[in-house]
Design an enzyme around this catalytic site. Structure first.
Site, PDB file in Angstrom:
ATOM      1  N   ASP A  93       5.174 -14.695   4.186  1.00 19.23           N
ATOM      2  CA  ASP A  93       4.415 -15.619   3.363  1.00 19.23           C
ATOM      3  C   ASP A  93       5.147 -16.961   3.388  1.00 19.23           C
ATOM      4  O   ASP A  93       6.340 -17.031   3.667  1.00 19.23           O
ATOM      5  CB  ASP A  93       4.278 -15.092   1.931  1.00 19.23           C
ATOM      6  CG  ASP A  93       3.179 -15.850   1.184  1.00 19.23           C
ATOM      7  OD1 ASP A  93       3.071 -15.690  -0.023  1.00 19.23           O
ATOM      8  OD2 ASP A  93       2.444 -16.626   1.841  1.00 19.23           O
ATOM      9  N   ASP A 267      -1.509  -6.752   1.265  1.00 20.84           N
ATOM     10  CA  ASP A 267      -0.108  -6.501   0.926  1.00 20.84           C
ATOM     11  C   ASP A 267      -0.016  -6.383  -0.582  1.00 20.84           C
ATOM     12  O   ASP A 267      -0.781  -7.036  -1.309  1.00 20.84           O
ATOM     13  CB  ASP A 267       0.776  -7.673   1.377  1.00 20.84           C
ATOM     14  CG  ASP A 267       0.806  -8.761   0.315  1.00 20.84           C
ATOM     15  OD1 ASP A 267      -0.063  -9.656   0.366  1.00 20.84           O
ATOM     16  OD2 ASP A 267       1.660  -8.681  -0.596  1.00 20.84           O
ATOM     17  N   CYS A 305       0.103  16.492  -0.283  1.00 21.02           N
ATOM     18  CA  CYS A 305       0.830  15.388   0.332  1.00 21.02           C
ATOM     19  C   CYS A 305       1.978  15.920   1.178  1.00 21.02           C
ATOM     20  O   CYS A 305       2.689  16.841   0.771  1.00 21.02           O
ATOM     21  CB  CYS A 305       1.369  14.453  -0.755  1.00 21.02           C
ATOM     22  SG  CYS A 305       2.319  13.065  -0.107  1.00 21.02           S
ATOM     23  N   CYS A 307       4.616  14.066   2.245  1.00 25.29           N
ATOM     24  CA  CYS A 307       5.798  13.189   2.219  1.00 25.29           C
ATOM     25  C   CYS A 307       7.027  13.989   1.780  1.00 25.29           C
ATOM     26  O   CYS A 307       6.895  15.083   1.202  1.00 25.29           O
ATOM     27  CB  CYS A 307       5.552  12.017   1.264  1.00 25.29           C
ATOM     28  SG  CYS A 307       5.941  12.365  -0.456  1.00 25.29           S
ATOM     29  N   CYS A 310       6.999  15.298  -1.872  1.00 26.19           N
ATOM     30  CA  CYS A 310       6.060  16.377  -2.172  1.00 26.19           C
ATOM     31  C   CYS A 310       6.388  17.653  -1.410  1.00 26.19           C
ATOM     32  O   CYS A 310       6.082  18.757  -1.871  1.00 26.19           O
ATOM     33  CB  CYS A 310       4.634  15.934  -1.846  1.00 26.19           C
ATOM     34  SG  CYS A 310       4.085  14.623  -2.945  1.00 26.19           S
ATOM     35  N   HIS A 336       6.983   8.245  -1.470  1.00 23.67           N
ATOM     36  CA  HIS A 336       5.691   8.903  -1.738  1.00 23.67           C
ATOM     37  C   HIS A 336       4.561   7.872  -1.844  1.00 23.67           C
ATOM     38  O   HIS A 336       3.500   8.005  -1.246  1.00 23.67           O
ATOM     39  CB  HIS A 336       5.752   9.726  -3.026  1.00 23.67           C
ATOM     40  CG  HIS A 336       4.383  10.172  -3.460  1.00 23.67           C
ATOM     41  ND1 HIS A 336       3.706  11.235  -2.881  1.00 23.67           N
ATOM     42  CD2 HIS A 336       3.528   9.629  -4.353  1.00 23.67           C
ATOM     43  CE1 HIS A 336       2.506  11.341  -3.422  1.00 23.67           C
ATOM     44  NE2 HIS A 336       2.364  10.378  -4.317  1.00 23.67           N
TER      45      HIS A 336
END
Ligand SMILES: CNc1nc2c(CC[C@H]3O[C@@H](OC)[C@@H]4OC(C)(C)O[C@@H]43)c3nc(N)[nH]c(=O)c3cc2[nH]1
Length: 373
Positions: A93, A267, A305, A307, A310, A336
């Site tokens: 940015d 974003d 999930c 990840c 999890c 996560h």
């Protein structure tokens, strides 16, 4: 590997689109969610972990990095990719938004913004030219124009004045950016929630010509209803064959609504920041892990999930390490959340490609319980 920057659309479903942005440092699958790495790090994550969540691109920032460690030092050390060990695309940015929201003693003129650092009070100036120089020193692949983003609500004339300044700064950004094959410069549409001003801004940006176009000036406190009302017309004012980036958005339902209205890139600090405050996003809604009801719950955050949090940890454990302010709490909840946001994007990319976005959206909303889960 391409030496150019290009965007190709693969499928559309209503106003929703899915495509690929090709850059010399790799491809970006759209719609894309871009994790925020403000000070050359996605907080509590290793770059390889960020990649493992499915991210193709991440964000850096002119304002933070110009203050510390300075863009010149990063350039001497080989640029931001080498510095932070992320070799894929980086979007930076331009710093204007952060100056207005973080810096002290700001002074805005036609030339640019002078301000004092929120870190050590030192004096600095950002102009379109200086912002382009900093982003070039950082080596970012997608550069944002230097703009001014007014807070909402605001009067029509105030928004008009601010937007017209940003359009003059867009021209100066374009002129200072020069011709840099493989690097992209994105214009930022302003105009608040005024359709006529959004149209004037889009026309001004088209006349200058950019590699991509951001819908700026939203997610500044206007609320989802006003934001969606603007997104009902603003993205379609921008060139259809170029990526459209909605800045600073957002919660999962904001993201779904934005993709539905033709946005290709987003974003937001939400998944990483809220991970550090104990909020976990799941298909069924938000889990506030500090809540006592999780203290002996052996289940994962989300049994569907995949990840690391999890796969291997219980809510009880996550509750404990959050309450104990252990560093692993931020690591697991951030991982996560970023994983969940990327799964959301993959689900929408697949649904748009298969022409079943409407069904996917219906299912997305049906799964979400109201309130905490
Ligand atoms: C949250 N809502 C929101 N954020 C916005 C941004 C900044 C987006 C950047 O600020 C951080 O999010 C707060 C993110 O971390 C870094 C890395 C700093 O980059 C992201 C904007 N930036 C510019 N140049 N122009 C805009 O009109 C604009 C509008 C926004 N609305």
């Amino acid at each position: 590997m391409t030496e150019r920057f290009s965007f190709s659309l693969h499928a559309t479903d209503g106003r929703a689109r899915t495509g690929t942005i090709s850059t010399p440092r790799g491809e970006i699958r759209t719609p894309a969610f871009m994790p925020v790495g403000t000070a050359a790090t996605v907080k509590a994550m290793l770059p390889e972990s960020v990649r493992a969540t499915g991210a193709d691109v991440l964000l850096g920032n002119t304002y933070h990095l110009m203050l510390r460690p300075t863009a010149e030092r990063i350039a001497r050390l080989g640029g931001l990719h080498a510095f932070m060990n992320w070799e894929r695309p980086i979007l930076t940015d331009s710093g204007g938004f952060q100056v207005m929201s973080l810096a002290e003693l700001r002074k805005l003129t036609e030339e640019g913004v002078t301000f004092r650092s929120h870190i050590d009070g030192s004096r600095h100036m950002l102009t379109p030219e200086r912002s382009m120089e900093i982003q070039q020193l950082l080596g970012s692949d997608i550069v944002m124009c230097f703009d001014e983003c007014p807070a909402l609500p605001a009067e029509h004339d105030r928004i008009a004045e601010s937007m017209r300044l940003s359009m003059r700064w867009a021209q100066r950004s374009r002129d200072a950016f020069g011709d840099r094959p493989g690097h992209a410069l994105f214009g930022i549409q302003q105009g608040g929630d005024k359709e006529d001003l959004r149209g004037e801004s889009a026309e001004a940006l088209r006349a200058i010509g950019f590699d991509g176009y951001a819908v700026g000036g939203l997610a500044v406190g206007e609320g989802q209803e006003v934001m969606f009302r603007v997104l009902d017309y603003a993205p379609d004012m921008l060139p259809e064959d170029k990526p459209r980036y909605l800045m600073g958005v957002g919660k999962p339902d904001d993201i779904v609504g934005a993709v539905k209205r033709g946005i290709d890139m987003m974003d937001c600090v939400l998944p990483s920041r809220s991970g550090r405050t104990g909020q976990a996003f799941t298909r069924r809604g938000v889990v506030n892990i500090k809540n006592a009801r999780h203290q002996e719950d052996p289940r994962p955050l989300d049994e569907h999930c995949s990840c690391p949090a999890c796969r291997s940890y219980s809510r009880a454990y996550l509750h404990h390490v959050f309450r104990s302010q252990e560093i692993i709490s931020s690591m697991l909840l951030t991982w996560h959340n970023l994983h969940y946001f990327q799964e959301l994007m993959q689900g929408m990319r697949d649904a748009i490609a298969a022409g079943r976005f409407a069904d996917w959206e219906t299912d997305f909303h049906a799964q979400r319980a109201e309130g905490d889960i």
